[in-house]
Scaffold this motif. Structure first.
Motif, PDB file in Angstrom:
ATOM      1  N   GLY A 178      -8.625 -58.952  77.933  1.00  0.00           N
ATOM      2  CA  GLY A 178     -10.135 -58.960  77.539  1.00  0.00           C
ATOM      3  C   GLY A 178     -10.450 -59.473  76.214  1.00  0.00           C
ATOM      4  O   GLY A 178     -10.875 -58.959  75.301  1.00  0.00           O
ATOM      5  N   ILE A 179     -10.091 -60.743  76.227  1.00  0.00           N
ATOM      6  CA  ILE A 179     -10.374 -61.499  74.884  1.00  0.00           C
ATOM      7  C   ILE A 179     -11.973 -61.341  74.740  1.00  0.00           C
ATOM      8  O   ILE A 179     -12.669 -61.605  75.585  1.00  0.00           O
ATOM      9  N   GLY A 180     -12.232 -61.098  73.384  1.00  0.00           N
ATOM     10  CA  GLY A 180     -13.912 -60.815  73.205  1.00  0.00           C
ATOM     11  C   GLY A 180     -14.340 -59.723  73.625  1.00  0.00           C
ATOM     12  O   GLY A 180     -15.524 -59.484  73.274  1.00  0.00           O
ATOM     13  N   PHE A 181     -13.453 -58.618  74.127  1.00  0.00           N
ATOM     14  CA  PHE A 181     -14.424 -57.414  74.628  1.00  0.00           C
ATOM     15  C   PHE A 181     -13.894 -56.287  73.727  1.00  0.00           C
ATOM     16  O   PHE A 181     -13.032 -55.488  74.050  1.00  0.00           O
ATOM     17  N   GLY A 182     -14.568 -56.096  72.576  1.00  0.00           N
ATOM     18  CA  GLY A 182     -14.386 -55.070  71.545  1.00  0.00           C
ATOM     19  C   GLY A 182     -13.408 -55.594  70.892  1.00  0.00           C
ATOM     20  O   GLY A 182     -12.310 -54.496  70.583  1.00  0.00           O
ATOM     21  N   LYS A 183     -13.311 -56.564  70.188  1.00  0.00           N
ATOM     22  CA  LYS A 183     -12.105 -57.329  69.660  1.00  0.00           C
ATOM     23  C   LYS A 183     -12.837 -57.992  68.301  1.00  0.00           C
ATOM     24  O   LYS A 183     -13.973 -58.832  68.488  1.00  0.00           O
ATOM     25  N   THR A 184     -12.262 -58.047  66.999  1.00  0.00           N
ATOM     26  CA  THR A 184     -12.751 -58.738  65.962  1.00  0.00           C
ATOM     27  C   THR A 184     -11.969 -60.310  66.191  1.00  0.00           C
ATOM     28  O   THR A 184     -11.009 -60.386  67.187  1.00  0.00           O
ATOM     29  N   LEU A 185     -12.241 -61.051  65.380  1.00  0.00           N
ATOM     30  CA  LEU A 185     -11.766 -62.321  65.254  1.00  0.00           C
ATOM     31  C   LEU A 185     -10.201 -62.096  65.291  1.00  0.00           C
ATOM     32  O   LEU A 185      -9.097 -62.778  65.916  1.00  0.00           O
ATOM     33  N   LYS A 212     -15.699 -68.803  74.078  1.00  0.00           N
ATOM     34  CA  LYS A 212     -15.896 -67.620  73.638  1.00  0.00           C
ATOM     35  C   LYS A 212     -16.424 -67.616  72.249  1.00  0.00           C
ATOM     36  O   LYS A 212     -15.717 -68.363  71.495  1.00  0.00           O
ATOM     37  N   ALA A 213     -16.967 -66.493  71.608  1.00  0.00           N
ATOM     38  CA  ALA A 213     -17.520 -66.596  70.264  1.00  0.00           C
ATOM     39  C   ALA A 213     -16.328 -66.586  69.260  1.00  0.00           C
ATOM     40  O   ALA A 213     -16.493 -67.333  68.083  1.00  0.00           O
ATOM     41  N   PHE A 214     -15.073 -66.249  69.339  1.00  0.00           N
ATOM     42  CA  PHE A 214     -13.885 -66.218  68.230  1.00  0.00           C
ATOM     43  C   PHE A 214     -13.881 -67.718  68.077  1.00  0.00           C
ATOM     44  O   PHE A 214     -13.369 -68.019  67.082  1.00  0.00           O
ATOM     45  N   ILE A 215     -13.948 -68.778  69.053  1.00  0.00           N
ATOM     46  CA  ILE A 215     -13.663 -69.985  68.786  1.00  0.00           C
ATOM     47  C   ILE A 215     -14.826 -70.697  67.846  1.00  0.00           C
ATOM     48  O   ILE A 215     -14.203 -71.080  66.692  1.00  0.00           O
ATOM     49  N   GLY A 216     -15.796 -70.243  67.822  1.00  0.00           N
ATOM     50  CA  GLY A 216     -17.061 -70.566  67.027  1.00  0.00           C
ATOM     51  C   GLY A 216     -16.725 -70.139  65.801  1.00  0.00           C
ATOM     52  O   GLY A 216     -17.050 -70.462  64.428  1.00  0.00           O
ATOM     53  N   LYS A 217     -16.087 -68.724  65.582  1.00  0.00           N
ATOM     54  CA  LYS A 217     -15.806 -68.387  64.308  1.00  0.00           C
ATOM     55  C   LYS A 217     -14.966 -68.913  63.605  1.00  0.00           C
ATOM     56  O   LYS A 217     -14.680 -68.860  62.325  1.00  0.00           O
ATOM     57  N   ASP A 225     -20.173 -76.426  72.552  1.00  0.00           N
ATOM     58  CA  ASP A 225     -19.189 -77.338  71.968  1.00  0.00           C
ATOM     59  C   ASP A 225     -17.621 -76.837  71.668  1.00  0.00           C
ATOM     60  O   ASP A 225     -16.894 -77.024  70.613  1.00  0.00           O
ATOM     61  N   ARG A 226     -17.310 -75.973  72.718  1.00  0.00           N
ATOM     62  CA  ARG A 226     -16.135 -75.389  72.407  1.00  0.00           C
ATOM     63  C   ARG A 226     -14.998 -75.566  73.563  1.00  0.00           C
ATOM     64  O   ARG A 226     -14.140 -74.825  73.764  1.00  0.00           O
ATOM     65  N   LEU A 227     -15.099 -76.729  74.049  1.00  0.00           N
ATOM     66  CA  LEU A 227     -14.014 -77.421  74.816  1.00  0.00           C
ATOM     67  C   LEU A 227     -12.734 -77.485  74.321  1.00  0.00           C
ATOM     68  O   LEU A 227     -11.798 -76.987  74.509  1.00  0.00           O
ATOM     69  N   GLY A 228     -12.697 -78.065  73.152  1.00  0.00           N
ATOM     70  CA  GLY A 228     -11.488 -78.067  72.251  1.00  0.00           C
ATOM     71  C   GLY A 228     -10.724 -76.851  72.055  1.00  0.00           C
ATOM     72  O   GLY A 228      -9.637 -76.743  72.062  1.00  0.00           O
TER      73      GLY A 228
END
Ligand code: HH2
Length: 266
Positions: A178-185, A212-217, A225-228
């Motif tokens: 569950g990457i991103g589900f109730g987790k900090t970076l 997911k948002a962790f990539i942008g963080k 723009d999160r393909l990479g």
């Protein structure tokens, strides 16, 4: 059959509000067309969802969710690619299974609807049990763990046990951190780096890092723009033992995984 070992689960979101593609595939014809495109691009599974689970999302009724996904499951069943239904509701899962879905992907791991485990057992479908701390509405409010990997692992072990005691065949169960589900970076990164520890549970591992948002963080990228970052994190998950990668950009991740697997198995 693809030459890849890892399977790619292509995401088909039939929602107005999914975090990266909300509203793009709300009409059934567009969603079906998109699913067929993902199948041509190399998807080994298609995951169809009618309710966004993005942070802060409010739930939708079973009627609304069903109206969104049923025609899409029906339209894509028989396309040669197995369908999973991304839902926590037994009524939605039942109708999707009737329409041809073979897997139930439940982000609540059978905590959302007490009838879902028995339904999956009775219908003999595959299940994906995912870890989430809290609910989509609350999950990103200060999540805390002693050790995130140990916590996720203990939770998944307990949910496997519950599913088996409800009659789900153990060989039909996959697990997902569950990457991103109730987790900090930091939690997401540690889970990805130590993913291999979940192999002790003896079940196939599904991982969804896509856009997911962790990539942008990490890199400051906007959601489009999160393909990479999606490819990097998917390949790391693969190297850590992931069996299924849940992604939006199937063609690009398929290229990366084919090369990564050649290197890992050389
Ligand atoms: N992530 C999302 C939804 N369902 N299921 C599993 N098993 N694992 C995941 O990581 C996972 C999931 C969120 O992504 P998406 O469907 O694109 O967004 P939204 O929930 O906003 O529709």
């Amino acid at each position: 059959m693809s030459a890849r070992r890892a399977r790619l689960m292509g995401v088909v979101n039939v929602t107005p509000d999914s975090f990266s593609d909300g509203g793009l595939y709300l009409e059934p014809e567009r969603a079906i067309e998109h699913g067929l495109e993902l199948a041509r691009a190399g998807a080994d599974l298609l995951d169809i969802g009618g309710e966004s689970t993005r942070p802060g999302a409010e739930g939708v009724s079973a009627e609304e969710e069903l109206a969104r996904v049923e025609p899409v499951v029906g339209g894509l069943a028989g396309s040669g690619v197995p369908i999973s239904i991304d839902t926590s509701k037994a009524a939605v899962a039942a109708a999707a299974i009737d329409a041809g879905a073979e897997i139930v992907n439940d982000v609540t791991a059978f905590r959302g609807d007490e009838d879902l485990a028995a339904l999956c057992a009775e219908r003999g479908v595959g299940v994906v049990l995912m870890h989430m701390l809290g609910t989509p509405r609350t999950m990103q409010v200060d999540p805390v763990y002693d050790d995130v990997v140990d916590g996720v692992k203990a939770f998944l072990a307990e949910r496997i046990e519950l599913a088996v005691s409800a009659g789900v065949a153990e060989e039909r169960i996959s697990i997902d951190p569950g990457i991103g589900f109730g987790k900090t970076l930091a939690h997401n990164l540690e889970l990805l780096r130590r993913l291999g520890e979940l192999r002790d549970l003896g079940r196939p591992i599904v991982v969804g890092t896509s856009r997911k948002a962790f990539i942008g963080k990490i890199d400051g990228s906007a959601v489009e723009d999160r393909l990479g970052g999606t490819i990097a994190s998917s390949v790391i998950a693969l190297a850590g033992g992931a069996d299924v990668l849940r992604v939006h950009d199937v063609a690009e991740v398929a290229e990366a995984v084919t090369v990564a697997e050649a290197i890992l198995s050389a």
